[in-house]
Design an enzyme around this catalytic site. Structure first.
Site, PDB file in Angstrom:
ATOM      1  N   ASP A 101      -5.009   5.574   6.378  1.00  0.00           N
ATOM      2  CA  ASP A 101      -6.070   5.924   5.113  1.00  0.00           C
ATOM      3  C   ASP A 101      -7.414   5.136   5.627  1.00  0.00           C
ATOM      4  OD1 ASP A 101      -4.096   6.571   3.643  1.00  0.00           O
ATOM      5  OD2 ASP A 101      -4.382   5.081   2.026  1.00  0.00           O
ATOM      6  N   HIS A 159      -4.168   1.692   8.189  1.00  0.00           N
ATOM      7  CA  HIS A 159      -5.535   1.910   8.136  1.00  0.00           C
ATOM      8  C   HIS A 159      -6.251   2.187   9.499  1.00  0.00           C
ATOM      9  CE1 HIS A 159      -4.626   0.241   4.194  1.00  0.00           C
ATOM     10  NE2 HIS A 159      -5.472   0.885   3.782  1.00  0.00           N
TER      11      HIS A 159
END
Ligand SMILES: CCCCCCC/C=C/C(=O)SCCNC(=O)CCNC(=O)[C@H](O)C(C)(C)COP(=O)(O)OP(=O)(O)OC[C@H]1O[C@@H](n2cnc3c(N)ncnc32)[C@H](O)[C@@H]1OP(=O)(O)O
Ligand SMILES: NC(=O)C1=CN([C@@H]2O[C@H](COP(=O)(O)OP(=O)(O)OC[C@H]3O[C@@H](n4cnc5c(N)ncnc54)[C@H](OP(=O)(O)O)[C@@H]3O)[C@@H](O)[C@H]2O)C=CC1
Length: 567
Positions: A372, A526
């Site tokens: 993400d 991430h």
């Protein structure tokens, strides 16, 4: 009386005259201290006079003999003059330590030809200037020993192609000179190639690079950095009669890192993120920072902190060696921990109208690894690794979060990931909380869709709600607009502790170190986090592979291979 705790016998170099270039800082300073402690008359030479004077003062206070000279090794005339001055003043030149050198970090793609030439000129031409001046000015007639500090270059040096090329040039030049100059009164010439060393040199790098280097300190077979003393000891050995039959070699002082880079077995896993078990050698005296004029190693704080850990290791000698293991205990001892169940609100939301929140795969034995908040500055490194491993993942990207998707480098990364077959999903334009009543969901989804359409020619069907948050209204909107909503069942929380790989990996271990029969997984990390992109993802992927799962994009793990996008 010198307090430097050299491993070599006192008076080893008594009566010898040795020049150490760059002797006012870091590794050069340590070499100067050690050789002076072993009886040599040391000349330290560099461009700036102040560090030279400080080190001269330190050595003299300890009873050593030290002279200083200003020198720019890139200036051939100055190199000749310095050698002439040394011979005139001290009568001879027994040893030359070419320690001066350096570089800046830059990916080769961004390196200018001026930048390349500068680093070649400093390291390769500068070292040549010094060798030539020493040969012409003294050693050709009288013999002598030359040792050049290069850098560990065996498998190239990412972000330092210029210095890798220069140092490789020096190593080859050294071999030729060993052959050609050996007959001249027994000249010997060798190289020492340090791996990553705790020294002042690290202060030249940007904070992010220092951070990265500090956090990956364990990623070599000794699971630690080297010390200035370990480089200095190699230099002293090669200068000494103990090395009198060693000529033209490049001695790597790198803990074996040169052997491990690029190992397709994913050797990071075998090292020890928790710390090294290898005893360390530090010649600097124990005690407060400024004992008898010898200051503490002048490295960035985060790098220097590692030394304290190493000192503790160094003291626990035999047991430490016996206890040496290549498998970190964190990976070797499975502790079954239940997989965290989905928060109740997600399960509740699943029952409502609109889009369904998906948190696991349907294809047996599949493991979808998702990223993400990117692309990040280091996502390209991750893409390089994924390409080498031939693994495809899912990137849920933002339009404007850590980076601006319209920035040419970031846009290029999205295009590259898409072209490489990774799945691109939406993570909203600005990482907005879709459950918040103030969020304009339509704007958040549409703005990113438009940007992605421009970049990759398609709009994603798959999306990840920021924070995993949805509301009935959000799910209704997403369902009505044809989005598939993907959450996760393995949350690394890497954004909370980006450098704590052990903690991040624990989420994977919680999921996979128990009976996984019939289970499938979607993990969250991430790629905007530099250390996740550069280090942790690799550890995680190797771990998932070691457990026999098939890694694939979310779409594939749901049995969907052609419905990832719409026009
Ligand atoms: C991922 C791990 C990698 C590990 C690497 C291997 C381990 C090695 C570790 C060490 O060596 S520790 C460090 C030792 N010490 C140093 O490196 C010294 C620090 N560096 C410098 O002093 C300088 O960078 C230099 C190399 C000596 C060059 O200085 P100089 O004053 O001669 O040149 P400049 O006029 O500053 O620059 C000329 C030219 O070079 C390009 N350039 C310079 N800096 C950068 C930079 N930071 N990024 C990109 N490009 C740079 C640029 O083209 C410059 O020209 P202009 O554009 O300014 O006209
Ligand atoms: N630290 C590490 O991890 C590693 C270091 N190395 C190499 O080891 C050597 C020492 O590094 P380290 O002590 O860490 O770094 P430092 O930056 O502290 O040392 C570099 C020294 O070189 C001198 N120097 C630089 N350019 C010139 C020049 N043109 N003429 C004369 N002297 C010059 C500098 O002094 P001044 O600016 O006053 O001229 C400085 O004293 C370097 O060659 C480095 O590249 C290699 C691999 C790893």
């Amino acid at each position: 009386m010198s307090t430097y705790r050299s491993i070599f016998k006192k008076d080893l170099f008594k009566g010898q005259v040795i020049l150490v270039t760059g002797g006012g800082t870091g590794i050069g300073r340590c070499i100067a201290h050690e050789l002076a402690a072993l009886g040599a008359t040391i000349i330290i030479a560099a461009r700036k006079s102040e560090p030279l004077k400080i080190v001269q003062d330190e050595i003299q206070k300890l009873g050593g003999i030290c002279d200083t000279m200003l020198l720019n090794i890139r200036d051939a005339a100055m190199a000749t003059q310095v050698i002439e001055d040394i011979v005139a003043k001290h009568g001879k030149l027994d040893g030359l330590v070419n320690n001066a050198g350096g570089q800046f970090m830059s990916p080769a793609s961004q390196l200018t030809s001026k930048g390349f030439s500068t680093v070649i000129d400093l390291n390769l031409n500068g070292t040549y200037n010094m060798c030539k001046a020493a040969f012409d000015g003294y050693m050709g007639e009288h013999g002598g020993q030359i040792v050049t500090i290069v850098a560990e270059t065996r498998n190239g040096i990412p972000r330092a192609m210029h210095t890798g090329a220069a140092r490789a040039g020096i190593i080859n030049m050294t071999k030729t000179l060993a052959i050609e100059w050996g007959p001249y009164n027994g000249i010997r010439i060798n190289c020492v190639a340090p791996g990553l060393i705790i020294s002042s040199g690290m202060k030249n790098y940007h904070e992010t690079m220092v951070d990265l280097l500090a956090h990956s300190h364990w990623m070599n077979p000794t699971s630690r950095y080297g010390t200035e003393s370990e480089v200095s000891a190699a230099v002293a050995f090669l200068l000494s009669p103990a090395a009198s039959y060693i000529n033209g070699v490049n001695l790597e002082v790198d803990g074996g890192s040169s052997l491990s880079k690029g190992n397709p077995e994913g050797d990071e896993l075998k090292y020890n993120p928790e710390g090294s078990h290898h005893p360390v050698y530090i010649g600097w005296p124990e005690g407060a920072d400024n004992v008898h004029g010898i200051k503490h190693v002048d490295a960035p704080v985060k790098i220097n902190d590692l030394l304290n850990n190493y000192k503790a290791i160094g003291r626990s000698t035999v047991t430490a060696i016996a206890a040496c293991t290549l498998i970190p205990s964190s990976l070797a001892s499975p502790i079954p921990v239940p997989v965290p169940s989905l928060p109740a609100e997600f399960q509740e939301l699943n029952k409502r109208a609109g889009a369904t929140v998906i948190h696991a795969c349907t294809v047996p034995n599949s493991f979808a690894i998702t990223f993400d908040d990117g692309p990040g500055t280091f996502t390209n490194d991750l893409l390089d690794y994924l390409y080498r491993k031939q693994i495809k993942v899912t990137f849920f990207v933002n339009g404007f979060n850590y980076n601006d998707i319209k920035n040419p480098d970031i846009a290029a990364t999205v295009k590259r990931a898409f072209a490489a077959g990774h799945q691109i999903g939406s993570h909203t334009w600005s990482h907005a909380d879709l459950a918040a009543s103030s969020t304009n969901i339509d704007e958040e989804m549409t703005k990113l869709d438009v940007a992605l359409k421009e970049l990759i020619g398609k709009r994603p069907v798959y999306m990840r709600p920021p924070y995993g948050n949805t509301s009935p209204a959000a799910l209704e909107y997403l369902g009505a607009h044809g989005y598939k909503v993907i959450n996760w069942n393995v949350d690394t929380d890497d954004w909370q502790h980006p450098s704590n790989f052990k903690l991040n990996l624990q989420a994977y271990k919680n999921a996979l170190q128990r009976d996984t029969t019939g289970k499938t997984f979607i993990s969250l990390q991430h790629d905007a986090e530099p250390l996740t992109a550069q280090v942790f993802s690799k550890i995680a992927i190797e771990y998932v592979l070691s457990k026999g799962f098939n890694i694939m994009p979310v779409g594939s793990c749901l049995g969907d291979n052609d419905g990832w996008y719409r026009d």
